[in-house]
Design an enzyme around this catalytic site. Structure first.
Site, mmCIF file in Angstrom:
data_model
loop_
_atom_site.group_PDB
_atom_site.id
_atom_site.type_symbol
_atom_site.label_atom_id
_atom_site.label_comp_id
_atom_site.label_asym_id
_atom_site.label_seq_id
_atom_site.Cartn_x
_atom_site.Cartn_y
_atom_site.Cartn_z
ATOM 1 C CE LYS A 1 -3.388 2.899 0.577
ATOM 2 N NZ LYS A 1 -4.317 3.167 -0.557
ATOM 3 C CB CYS B 1 -3.222 9.218 -4.286
ATOM 4 S SG CYS B 1 -4.668 8.938 -3.235
ATOM 5 C CB ILE C 1 -4.171 3.807 -15.477
ATOM 6 C CG1 ILE C 1 -5.298 2.779 -15.345
ATOM 7 C CG2 ILE C 1 -3.836 4.181 -16.898
ATOM 8 C CD1 ILE C 1 -6.637 3.206 -15.941
ATOM 9 N N GLY D 1 -11.472 -1.399 -12.110
ATOM 10 C CA GLY D 1 -12.173 -2.604 -12.528
ATOM 11 C C GLY D 1 -12.430 -2.645 -14.022
HETATM 12 O O1 LIG Z 1 -7.569 6.511 -1.752
HETATM 13 C C1 LIG Z 1 -6.496 5.841 -1.816
HETATM 14 O O2 LIG Z 1 -5.846 5.449 -0.826
HETATM 15 C C2 LIG Z 1 -6.018 5.564 -3.194
HETATM 16 N N1 LIG Z 1 -6.948 5.155 -4.086
HETATM 17 C C3 LIG Z 1 -6.653 4.969 -5.415
HETATM 18 O O3 LIG Z 1 -7.521 4.591 -6.222
HETATM 19 N N2 LIG Z 1 -5.382 5.208 -5.844
HETATM 20 C C4 LIG Z 1 -4.408 5.610 -5.010
HETATM 21 O O4 LIG Z 1 -3.252 5.827 -5.457
HETATM 22 C C5 LIG Z 1 -4.728 5.795 -3.625
HETATM 23 CL CL1 LIG Z 1 -3.471 6.284 -2.536
#
Ligand SMILES: O=C(O)c1[nH]c(=O)[nH]c(=O)c1Cl
Length: 309
Positions: A45, A128, A190, A219
């Site tokens: 993560k 993000c 992506i 998805g």
């Molecule tokens: O909300 C998130 O944690 C998140 N969610 C995403 O879809 N991509 C990301 O890079 C991150 Cl860091």
């Protein structure tokens, strides 16, 4: 049939990875993923300097053909993930994902990795879409270029970056021109398609609490955008920059399409979350069947060989 692949000098027994964020936040998730026979590598993560709860719930919602999320970077904190990838019983190559809240934080985390004994791959998340008030850095070409210049002044270990989807051929030209100036190990393309919206018609409501319901889309519905970004970047990036294809992989067929567009490795996100670790074995087997039927023995037999009409 050989599904092995590599990113720079790191060899993976097969091309499949978890998408960062999926099945890789807690110690339990990481251990299960590390011991899973059917994924070739492990991505953490995205880590921030300190642990974070993330955004208020509900922050994930399954869609008819994908997902929408606004997690807000919940994670155990950088030191936890650095310890995990340097001290745990490593059975497969790791990619340590990081996401500072600012350029200064990104640089600080990278200095710590540079000065640590970690020998695996690092991935800087520049995409993000869900931290309230924080833009997706990779949509700001000048800032991204400046950031990479400062990073490569000191960072000498393998480094890749996680990109958001682009939707304009001129933007593919611009980001590739920037990336080609740096010795990146890879790009991962992506990330989710930022700031989508889903509506519960019966309740006449959004389905996510944070940010008024805006969230990243992933998805199956993201596959066409993911394939376009893998293909466009493969056509533009130096051969030395490998590509991890992420987005919309639900089957061996989708994984085959990503490799045909040029992907060296393939990440599975939403489908892994919805199906569990069994998705790796199923998708592995489906890809092997497709390759056998076509008479391919390795991924190099067809990687990047997408035909035009
Ligand atoms: O909300 C998130 O944690 C998140 N969610 C995403 O879809 N991509 C990301 O890079 C991150 Cl860091």
């Amino acid at each position: 049939v050989d599904l092995s692949s590599k990113i720079q000098n790191t060899q993976f027994k097969n091309l499949f990875l978890n998408a960062s964020g999926i099945h890789c936040q807690s110690k339990k998730e990481l251990e299960e993923l590390m011991n899973d026979h059917y994924s070739g590598g492990l991505v953490t993560k995205s880590a921030t300097p300190n642990s974070r709860f993330g955004n208020p719930l509900p922050r994930y919602h399954s869609l008819p053909a994908g997902s929408i999320n606004s997690m807000g970077l919940p994670n155990e904190g950088f030191q936890f993930y650095l310890d995990y990838v340097t001290h745990s019983n490593i059975q497969k190559p790791t990619i340590l994902s990081i996401a500072g809240m600012s350029k200064e934080e990104d640089l600080e985390l990278l200095h710590q990795i540079q000065d640590s004994k970690y020998q695996g791959l690092t991935e800087l998340n520049l995409s993000c879409p869900n931290v309230i008030g924080k833009p997706q850095m990779a949509y700001d070409f000048a800032s991204s270029n400046q950031m990479l210049k400062e990073i490569f002044a000191f960072f000498k270990k393998p480094l890749g970056i996680k990109l958001p989807p682009y939707f304009d051929l001129v933007h593919f030209d611009k980001i590739a021109k920037i990336l080609n100036q740096y010795p990146l190990s890879h790009v991962n393309t992506i990330n989710s398609i930022g700031n989508g919206m889903w509506v519960d018609v019966e309740k006449e409501s959004v389905v996510l609490k944070p940010k008024g319901g805006f969230g990243g889309i992933g998805g199956a519905i993201a596959l066409p955008t993911a394939l376009a970004n893998v293909r466009a970047l493969r056509q533009r990036l130096n051969a030395s920059i490998n590509i991890i294809g992420t987005g919309g992989v639900t089957s061996g067929k989708d994984a085959f399409a990503h490799v045909l567009c040029g992907a060296n490795m393939v990440s599975i996100g939403t489908q892994l979350y919805e199906e569990g670790l069994g998705a790796f074995q199923r998708i592995n087997n489906e890809l092997i069947e497709i390759m056998k039927a076509k008479g391919y023995h390795s991924l190099d037999d067809f990687r990047g060989k997408l035909k035009e009409q």
